[in-house]
Write a protein that holds these residues in place. Structure first.
Motif, mmCIF file in Angstrom:
data_model
loop_
_atom_site.group_PDB
_atom_site.id
_atom_site.type_symbol
_atom_site.label_atom_id
_atom_site.label_comp_id
_atom_site.label_asym_id
_atom_site.label_seq_id
_atom_site.Cartn_x
_atom_site.Cartn_y
_atom_site.Cartn_z
ATOM 1 N N THR A 7 11.813 53.860 -43.713
ATOM 2 C CA THR A 7 11.637 52.448 -43.369
ATOM 3 C C THR A 7 12.667 52.008 -42.343
ATOM 4 O O THR A 7 12.354 51.265 -41.404
ATOM 5 C CB THR A 7 11.755 51.574 -44.637
ATOM 6 N N ASP A 8 13.896 52.486 -42.496
ATOM 7 C CA ASP A 8 14.944 52.138 -41.538
ATOM 8 C C ASP A 8 14.646 52.722 -40.167
ATOM 9 O O ASP A 8 14.893 52.077 -39.137
ATOM 10 C CB ASP A 8 16.305 52.648 -42.027
ATOM 11 N N LEU A 9 14.094 53.951 -40.142
ATOM 12 C CA LEU A 9 13.770 54.586 -38.865
ATOM 13 C C LEU A 9 12.656 53.819 -38.152
ATOM 14 O O LEU A 9 12.705 53.610 -36.938
ATOM 15 C CB LEU A 9 13.348 56.048 -39.090
ATOM 16 N N VAL A 10 11.659 53.379 -38.900
ATOM 17 C CA VAL A 10 10.561 52.604 -38.310
ATOM 18 C C VAL A 10 11.092 51.292 -37.753
ATOM 19 O O VAL A 10 10.732 50.864 -36.641
ATOM 20 C CB VAL A 10 9.457 52.347 -39.354
ATOM 21 N N ALA A 11 11.959 50.626 -38.531
ATOM 22 C CA ALA A 11 12.541 49.363 -38.070
ATOM 23 C C ALA A 11 13.371 49.577 -36.810
ATOM 24 O O ALA A 11 13.361 48.738 -35.898
ATOM 25 C CB ALA A 11 13.403 48.750 -39.174
ATOM 26 N N GLU A 12 14.063 50.698 -36.746
ATOM 27 C CA GLU A 12 14.887 50.993 -35.568
ATOM 28 C C GLU A 12 14.025 51.189 -34.330
ATOM 29 O O GLU A 12 14.339 50.679 -33.245
ATOM 30 C CB GLU A 12 15.713 52.251 -35.839
ATOM 31 N N VAL A 39 4.580 39.270 -31.565
ATOM 32 C CA VAL A 39 5.464 40.388 -31.917
ATOM 33 C C VAL A 39 5.775 40.369 -33.412
ATOM 34 O O VAL A 39 5.810 41.424 -34.068
ATOM 35 C CB VAL A 39 6.755 40.338 -31.074
ATOM 36 N N GLN A 40 5.996 39.191 -33.960
ATOM 37 C CA GLN A 40 6.258 39.091 -35.394
ATOM 38 C C GLN A 40 5.052 39.546 -36.213
ATOM 39 O O GLN A 40 5.182 40.236 -37.230
ATOM 40 C CB GLN A 40 6.626 37.647 -35.764
ATOM 41 N N GLU A 41 3.851 39.171 -35.762
ATOM 42 C CA GLU A 41 2.634 39.607 -36.443
ATOM 43 C C GLU A 41 2.484 41.130 -36.371
ATOM 44 O O GLU A 41 2.051 41.769 -37.342
ATOM 45 C CB GLU A 41 1.419 38.924 -35.829
ATOM 46 N N ALA A 42 2.856 41.711 -35.220
ATOM 47 C CA ALA A 42 2.799 43.167 -35.084
ATOM 48 C C ALA A 42 3.748 43.830 -36.088
ATOM 49 O O ALA A 42 3.412 44.864 -36.687
ATOM 50 C CB ALA A 42 3.162 43.569 -33.658
ATOM 51 N N TRP A 43 4.927 43.255 -36.278
ATOM 52 C CA TRP A 43 5.873 43.808 -37.256
ATOM 53 C C TRP A 43 5.308 43.717 -38.675
ATOM 54 O O TRP A 43 5.427 44.659 -39.467
ATOM 55 C CB TRP A 43 7.209 43.084 -37.171
ATOM 56 N N LEU A 44 4.673 42.597 -39.004
ATOM 57 C CA LEU A 44 4.083 42.443 -40.336
ATOM 58 C C LEU A 44 2.986 43.478 -40.569
ATOM 59 O O LEU A 44 2.886 44.066 -41.658
ATOM 60 C CB LEU A 44 3.518 41.027 -40.496
ATOM 61 N N ARG A 45 2.181 43.734 -39.545
ATOM 62 C CA ARG A 45 1.127 44.742 -39.686
ATOM 63 C C ARG A 45 1.725 46.135 -39.825
ATOM 64 O O ARG A 45 1.232 46.959 -40.609
ATOM 65 C CB ARG A 45 0.178 44.682 -38.489
ATOM 66 N N LEU A 46 2.797 46.388 -39.088
ATOM 67 C CA LEU A 46 3.457 47.692 -39.186
ATOM 68 C C LEU A 46 4.039 47.900 -40.578
ATOM 69 O O LEU A 46 3.972 49.001 -41.139
ATOM 70 C CB LEU A 46 4.552 47.803 -38.127
ATOM 71 N N SER A 47 4.604 46.833 -41.130
ATOM 72 C CA SER A 47 5.241 46.954 -42.449
ATOM 73 C C SER A 47 4.225 47.249 -43.545
ATOM 74 O O SER A 47 4.593 47.735 -44.624
ATOM 75 C CB SER A 47 6.013 45.668 -42.778
ATOM 76 N N ARG A 48 2.941 46.961 -43.278
ATOM 77 C CA ARG A 48 1.896 47.236 -44.264
ATOM 78 C C ARG A 48 1.260 48.610 -44.059
ATOM 79 O O ARG A 48 0.372 49.004 -44.814
ATOM 80 C CB ARG A 48 0.817 46.147 -44.209
ATOM 81 N N ASP A 50 1.417 52.879 -43.478
ATOM 82 C CA ASP A 50 2.187 54.082 -43.793
ATOM 83 C C ASP A 50 2.562 54.717 -42.461
ATOM 84 O O ASP A 50 1.707 55.244 -41.746
ATOM 85 C CB ASP A 50 1.348 55.040 -44.632
ATOM 86 N N ALA A 51 3.848 54.618 -42.105
ATOM 87 C CA ALA A 51 4.295 55.092 -40.795
ATOM 88 C C ALA A 51 3.992 56.569 -40.589
ATOM 89 O O ALA A 51 3.864 57.035 -39.454
ATOM 90 C CB ALA A 51 5.789 54.831 -40.630
ATOM 91 N N ALA A 52 3.871 57.323 -41.677
ATOM 92 C CA ALA A 52 3.587 58.759 -41.551
ATOM 93 C C ALA A 52 2.220 59.008 -40.934
ATOM 94 O O ALA A 52 1.969 60.082 -40.370
ATOM 95 C CB ALA A 52 3.679 59.420 -42.922
ATOM 96 N N ASP A 53 1.328 58.012 -41.025
ATOM 97 C CA ASP A 53 -0.017 58.171 -40.464
ATOM 98 C C ASP A 53 -0.081 57.774 -38.990
ATOM 99 O O ASP A 53 -1.137 57.901 -38.358
ATOM 100 C CB ASP A 53 -1.010 57.313 -41.254
#
Length: 292
Positions: A7-12, A39-48, A50-53
């Protein structure tokens, strides 16, 4: 690296891309506030997600920001009455002095914002294709995926947008002739010289007066000349400025609060468009230089 929190890596990665994503959204929408929301909406979508996908996080973020911006543009087209303020680019206002090297960034930003006025003439799909490819070097194949179109169709959209931009874009920078025309107009307004006003105004000149009650538009040299008292006040109390790269005048009340912001478009030695902002609330929200 194996012990790092995913999660920290994705946020970075997101933070490293934030400025670029904001720039894409701003060029698409012409509003810093709307760009921040996108941009904030993009972050919210990213947080939902699975970054591995996500195999290409940078490309994924660009796609999401572009699609959200496209939705906003299309919504504006269906509700134009609700988008008057949101659709206007912010004004960048600087004193019109001979630019020093350190002013290059400010002037470049002014030119960039002037382009936003031209981009308003494009259809949403044309604007996205032009902005992503010509300003941010996104490949046509990726843009086509965002738009749901073939690569060739996307190239045609960008080409059509490019032709429209070239046909409508104004020369950047303010030359001596433009300044002299504006000075002549202000002097004529101050002196009440109606004939001189008609000489420097294009017959089809458009005046847009942005007031607290809404926008008022006057068309034609005679009508604009007859209402030039506002410009006379600016001529007495104002200073020359650049407004999104165009010649303008900013005037202040005696207490130092802004009174009027004027910007002029000069074509072939005559003024073809004047924008006057007199709404105190809008002037208060702008980042304006103070009286000197």
């Amino acid at each position: 690296m194996s012990d790092a929190n995913p999660t920290d890596l994705v946020a970075e990665v997101f933070e490293s891309q934030r400025d670029r994503l904001r720039a894409v959204a701003h060029r698409m929408l012409g509003s810093h506030a709307d760009a921040e929301d996108v941009v904030q909406e993009a972050w919210l979508r990213l947080s939902r997600q699975d970054a591995a996908d996500i195999h290409n996080l940078t490309g994924w973020l660009t796609t999401v920001v572009s699609r959200i911006s496209l939705d906003v543009l299309r919504a504006r087209r269906t509700r134009p009455e609700a988008s008057y303020d949101d659709g206007l680019p912010e004004f960048v206002v600087t004193l019109d002095n001979v630019p020093a090297p350190e002013d290059d960034v400010v002037l470049a930003d002014s030119v960039g914002l002037a382009l936003l006025v031209v981009l308003e003439s494009l259809r949403p799909s044309e604007r996205l294709a032009f902005v992503l490819h010509d300003l941010f070097a996104v490949p046509f194949a990726e843009i086509g995926q965002i738009l749901g179109k073939s690569t060739d169709a996307t190239k045609m959209l960008a080409s059509r947008a490019r032709r429209k931009v070239r046909a409508t874009e104004r020369p950047t920078g303010v030359g001596r002739e433009q300044r002299e025309v504006v000075r002549a107009f202000l002097a004529a307004a101050r002196d009440g010289d109606f004939e001189e006003l008609l000489r420097v105004l294009d017959p089809d000149v458009k005046l847009t007066l942005d007031t607290a009650a809404g926008a008022v538009v006057a068309l034609g040299a005679a009508k604009v000349a007859a209402g030039a008292k506002l410009s006379a006040t600016a001529a007495v109390r104002g200073r020359a400025v650049l407004v999104n790269g165009l010649p303008g005048v900013l005037s202040w009340h005696e207490d130092g609060t802004p009174l009027t912001l004027l910007s002029f478009t000069v074509t072939d030695g005559r003024i073809t468009e004047i924008t006057a902002v007199v709404d105190p609330a809008k002037l208060a929200l702008m980042d304006l230089p103070g009286p000197v």
